[in-house]
Design a protein around this motif. Structure first.
Motif, PDB file in Angstrom:
ATOM      1  N   UNK A 156      16.434   7.575 -14.161  1.00 39.00           N
ATOM      2  CA  UNK A 156      15.457   6.945 -13.278  1.00 39.00           C
ATOM      3  C   UNK A 156      14.727   8.000 -12.454  1.00 39.00           C
ATOM      4  N   UNK A 157      13.412   8.043 -12.597  1.00 41.06           N
ATOM      5  CA  UNK A 157      12.579   8.933 -11.798  1.00 41.06           C
ATOM      6  C   UNK A 157      12.111   8.156 -10.571  1.00 41.06           C
ATOM      7  N   UNK A 158      12.675   8.440  -9.429  1.00 45.46           N
ATOM      8  CA  UNK A 158      12.393   7.669  -8.219  1.00 45.46           C
ATOM      9  C   UNK A 158      11.044   8.024  -7.600  1.00 45.46           C
ATOM     10  N   UNK A 159      10.337   8.975  -8.171  1.00 41.50           N
ATOM     11  CA  UNK A 159       8.986   9.307  -7.690  1.00 41.50           C
ATOM     12  C   UNK A 159       7.917   8.509  -8.439  1.00 41.50           C
ATOM     13  N   UNK A 197       9.574  -0.658  -8.844  1.00 35.51           N
ATOM     14  CA  UNK A 197       8.805  -0.349  -7.636  1.00 35.51           C
ATOM     15  C   UNK A 197       9.553   0.629  -6.754  1.00 35.51           C
ATOM     16  N   UNK A 198       8.860   1.678  -6.319  1.00 35.92           N
ATOM     17  CA  UNK A 198       9.440   2.658  -5.393  1.00 35.92           C
ATOM     18  C   UNK A 198       8.425   2.939  -4.292  1.00 35.92           C
ATOM     19  N   UNK A 199       8.902   3.406  -3.175  1.00 37.87           N
ATOM     20  CA  UNK A 199       8.019   3.801  -2.079  1.00 37.87           C
ATOM     21  C   UNK A 199       7.339   5.124  -2.384  1.00 37.87           C
ATOM     22  N   UNK A 200       6.057   5.203  -2.088  1.00 41.14           N
ATOM     23  CA  UNK A 200       5.295   6.424  -2.359  1.00 41.14           C
ATOM     24  C   UNK A 200       4.712   7.038  -1.092  1.00 41.14           C
ATOM     25  N   UNK A 247       0.816  -1.219   0.000  1.00 41.59           N
ATOM     26  CA  UNK A 247       0.000   0.000   0.000  1.00 41.59           C
ATOM     27  C   UNK A 247       0.849   1.268   0.000  1.00 41.59           C
ATOM     28  N   UNK A 248       2.094   1.167   0.419  1.00 39.23           N
ATOM     29  CA  UNK A 248       2.971   2.338   0.479  1.00 39.23           C
ATOM     30  C   UNK A 248       3.952   2.371  -0.697  1.00 39.23           C
ATOM     31  N   UNK A 249       3.611   1.645  -1.788  1.00 41.05           N
ATOM     32  CA  UNK A 249       4.453   1.633  -2.981  1.00 41.05           C
ATOM     33  C   UNK A 249       3.606   1.924  -4.209  1.00 41.05           C
ATOM     34  N   UNK A 250       4.274   1.995  -5.369  1.00 38.14           N
ATOM     35  CA  UNK A 250       3.581   2.185  -6.643  1.00 38.14           C
ATOM     36  C   UNK A 250       3.423   0.868  -7.388  1.00 38.14           C
ATOM     37  N   UNK A 251       3.437  -0.244  -6.663  1.00 35.56           N
ATOM     38  CA  UNK A 251       3.378  -1.572  -7.264  1.00 35.56           C
ATOM     39  C   UNK A 251       2.134  -1.683  -8.143  1.00 35.56           C
ATOM     40  N   UNK A 252       2.331  -2.008  -9.419  1.00 38.43           N
ATOM     41  CA  UNK A 252       1.230  -2.065 -10.376  1.00 38.43           C
ATOM     42  C   UNK A 252       1.615  -2.976 -11.529  1.00 38.43           C
ATOM     43  N   UNK A 272       2.600  -2.189 -14.399  1.00 38.00           N
ATOM     44  CA  UNK A 272       3.791  -1.694 -15.097  1.00 38.00           C
ATOM     45  C   UNK A 272       4.972  -1.466 -14.167  1.00 38.00           C
ATOM     46  N   UNK A 273       4.759  -1.598 -12.879  1.00 37.75           N
ATOM     47  CA  UNK A 273       5.829  -1.356 -11.895  1.00 37.75           C
ATOM     48  C   UNK A 273       5.896  -2.526 -10.917  1.00 37.75           C
ATOM     49  N   UNK A 274       6.339  -3.672 -11.417  1.00 35.78           N
ATOM     50  CA  UNK A 274       6.392  -4.867 -10.586  1.00 35.78           C
ATOM     51  C   UNK A 274       7.818  -5.267 -10.216  1.00 35.78           C
ATOM     52  N   UNK A 275       8.806  -4.749 -10.927  1.00 31.21           N
ATOM     53  CA  UNK A 275      10.174  -5.220 -10.767  1.00 31.21           C
ATOM     54  C   UNK A 275      10.974  -4.313  -9.852  1.00 31.21           C
ATOM     55  N   UNK A 276      12.022  -4.892  -9.271  1.00 35.25           N
ATOM     56  CA  UNK A 276      12.993  -4.077  -8.551  1.00 35.25           C
ATOM     57  C   UNK A 276      13.802  -3.269  -9.561  1.00 35.25           C
ATOM     58  N   UNK A 277      14.483  -2.222  -9.079  1.00 33.04           N
ATOM     59  CA  UNK A 277      15.214  -1.338  -9.982  1.00 33.04           C
ATOM     60  C   UNK A 277      16.234  -2.113 -10.810  1.00 33.04           C
ATOM     61  N   UNK A 278      17.024  -2.981 -10.162  1.00 33.36           N
ATOM     62  CA  UNK A 278      18.066  -3.719 -10.872  1.00 33.36           C
ATOM     63  C   UNK A 278      17.467  -4.647 -11.910  1.00 33.36           C
ATOM     64  N   UNK A 279      16.331  -5.282 -11.574  1.00 27.96           N
ATOM     65  CA  UNK A 279      15.694  -6.194 -12.511  1.00 27.96           C
ATOM     66  C   UNK A 279      15.127  -5.440 -13.702  1.00 27.96           C
ATOM     67  N   UNK A 280      14.504  -4.290 -13.480  1.00 25.44           N
ATOM     68  CA  UNK A 280      13.970  -3.485 -14.576  1.00 25.44           C
ATOM     69  C   UNK A 280      15.099  -3.028 -15.503  1.00 25.44           C
ATOM     70  N   UNK A 281      16.215  -2.640 -14.915  1.00 25.28           N
ATOM     71  CA  UNK A 281      17.377  -2.227 -15.712  1.00 25.28           C
ATOM     72  C   UNK A 281      17.898  -3.386 -16.549  1.00 25.28           C
ATOM     73  N   UNK A 282      17.884  -4.598 -15.975  1.00 24.61           N
ATOM     74  CA  UNK A 282      18.340  -5.777 -16.697  1.00 24.61           C
ATOM     75  C   UNK A 282      17.413  -6.097 -17.868  1.00 24.61           C
ATOM     76  N   UNK A 283      16.098  -5.980 -17.658  1.00 21.46           N
ATOM     77  CA  UNK A 283      15.136  -6.260 -18.729  1.00 21.46           C
ATOM     78  C   UNK A 283      15.302  -5.263 -19.867  1.00 21.46           C
ATOM     79  N   UNK A 284      15.476  -3.993 -19.547  1.00 24.17           N
ATOM     80  CA  UNK A 284      15.695  -2.991 -20.583  1.00 24.17           C
ATOM     81  C   UNK A 284      17.000  -3.260 -21.329  1.00 24.17           C
TER      82      UNK A 284
END
Length: 517
Positions: free
Chosen positions: A233-236, A259-262, A93-98, A100-112
């Motif tokens: 990377x936009x951390x917001x 995923x980032x904390x919101x 509930x305190x994140x932007x998990x959705x 389109x935003x399911x991966x950790x930063x390192x994993x998203x960078x790896x996929x890209x």
């Protein structure tokens, strides 16, 4: 004098060493799993695994806490299936998990970083069958006379080197062979004489591909190798977002996000975003009304029917009891689907009867009020047998002397029911009524099978319907969003539901002057 060895002591020493060996092996596996989960960004699962395995090893290997072995499975079961999902939901509930935003930063960078683009010329290719189920691959660019040909290869070879040669003689493998071996060909890399590498781009072509992005760690910038665009990377928002030469944000973003904390943004959105606030309040009010009316209707009908079937002068009581309890014996999802057919606006038996008697065909599924009335009717049908069974048992505990005394005073049947039966039944029924209220507050199955929350509300940011309960509204936000599945917002609403149900239950218990032991 010859020294003897005590076999019992030797066996005991062996058992101790075997015990410590097993403990060490389990701990190694535990730490490996924890580090693996932690490296993948699954922090909650890593903590859960560490707590369960290490505490289990300590409890089952130490005599000091021997008694805890009997309650440990129950405690861990409660932790895994109740406490952990609750903590995980609140954390989400305190994140932007959705969606389109399911991966950790390192994993998203790896996929890209694994994305490629066709950067060079395309080569048509042919397969020439050879002996022993092997092939030669020939590549030609455009109208060039010369071709690049490989040696005899197996189609599962990962890397194939080609040289400039004359085109092979013989039959060409049909498209069927290429289709059957498509996966192997897609995994193959063909190396040209100049060192360029080609991969399969279609059923008839190989093309040179390069990585679309590379990450500049020094400047923390993701660069598009094809067009030179830069992303930061936009951390917001949890996306790599395009930036200009001055470092200002542009509108373009890349997927997948991370995923980032919101903070409390999801909770604030519920009460400030009009497209969410309006349906949320309407659905919350309807959820409370639905739960209260369901409890009231089922208790009244169950209590009245229990008194009727317990009436001494009634003949065939056993048959009536069987018929009235029958809805409780049928699985609820079957009853709900049957009622869905009965209330069908065009072919349902209910509308056919109403049309014959009164000339009306109500639109049960299109009109918000009628849809809510239909849900209450169906849920009352499903719930009254339970209350009736309880009341039948409680009626036997009421002393008959009270009714005899009231008869001597000339009390009527209604006075006996309202002054004696109802008060003496309500007190023991109160905890069960509270439990029924909490259950119906989250009655997801009824809404999902009967109306799926429809008819839909217009002008809302999230999918919402007039018959949605908070729990079905949360489900639709999480899995039926038209844009992206917003698990963070759904988790925030689920957290509010948990607080509301807990608070309302405590309020009802306090109001009924019951104490929690």
């Amino acid at each position: 004098m010859q020294q003897t060895v005590n076999p019992t002591k030797s066996q005991s020493s062996f058992n101790i060493w075997l015990k410590y060996l097993l403990i060490g092996a389990v701990l190694l596996i535990d730490f490996y799993l924890v580090m693996l989960m932690y490296s993948q960004g699954e922090y909650l699962f890593a903590i859960l695994t560490l707590v369960i395995l290490t505490s289990g090893i300590y409890i089952f290997s130490s005599k000091k806490v021997y008694a805890w072995r009997y309650v440990y499975p129950g405690i861990m079961g409660m932790t895994i299936f109740i406490l952990f999902p609750l903590v995980a939901t609140i954390a989400i509930a305190f994140t932007n998990y959705s969606g389109t935003n399911q991966l950790a930063f390192e994993r998203a960078l790896s996929v890209l970083g694994q994305q490629h683009y066709f950067s060079g010329e395309k080569y048509d290719f042919k397969l020439y069958p050879q002996a022993d189920n092997r092939f030669k691959i020939a590549l030609r660019h455009g109208d060039m006379e010369s071709v690049f040909v490989s040696d005899s290869i197996a189609l599962n070879d990962k890397q194939v080197v080609v040289t400039e040669q004359d085109e092979p003689q013989g039959d060409v493998a049909p498209l069927k062979v290429i289709t059957q071996n498509r996966s192997a060909l897609q995994a193959m890399t063909v190396v040209l004489p100049n060192g360029n590498e080609l991969t399969m781009s279609s059923l008839r072509q190989f093309s040179e591909q390069k990585a679309r992005y590379h990450y500049d760690e020094a400047n923390q910038v993701l660069v598009n190798n094809e067009n030179g665009k830069k992303y930061r990377a936009n951390m917001e928002t949890g996306f790599f977002q395009a930036v200009n030469e001055s470092g200002d944000w542009l509108s373009e973003t890349l997927e997948p996000g991370f995923t980032v904390g919101t903070g409390f943004n999801n909770f604030v959105k519920i009460f400030t975003d009009e497209g969410i606030q309006k349906p949320f309040l309407q659905i919350f009010i309807w959820t409370v009304v639905f739960s209260v009316l369901t409890v009231v209707f089922t208790v009244i009908i169950g209590m009245v029917l229990a008194c009727v079937v317990q009436w001494e002068a009634l003949r065939g009581k056993a048959i009536y009891r069987l018929l009235l309890i029958l809805p409780y014996a049928v699985p609820s999802f079957i009853s709900i689907l049957v009622f869905k057919g009965l209330f069908n606006q065009s072919f349902g038996e209910i509308n056919m009867i109403l049309n014959q008697l009164f000339g009306i065909r109500p639109e049960w599924f299109n009109d918000p009020f009628l849809a809510k009335a239909m849900i209450l009717i169906v849920n009352t049908w499903l719930g009254y047998p339970y209350m009736m069974i309880l009341c039948m048992g409680l009626l036997k505990a009421i002393p008959q002397d009270l009714y005899e005394a009231s008869a001597m005073d000339g009390a009527s049947t209604w006075q006996n029911f309202s002054k004696i039966t109802v008060p003496l039944l309500l007190k023991p029924l109160t905890p069960l009524m509270i439990a029924s209220f909490a259950f119906n507050f989250n009655n997801f199955v009824l809404i999902q099978l009967l109306t799926n929350g429809r008819p839909d509300m217009i002008g809302t940011t999230t999918p919402a319907g007039y018959t949605d309960l908070l729990v079905s509204y949360t489900y639709r936000i999480a899995f039926e969003g038209s844009g992206s599945q917003d698990f963070g917002l759904a988790a925030a609403i689920a957290t509010i539901i948990f607080l509301l149900v807990g608070g309302l239950a405590l309020l009802n218990i306090k109001a009924s002057k019951m104490k929690l032991d």
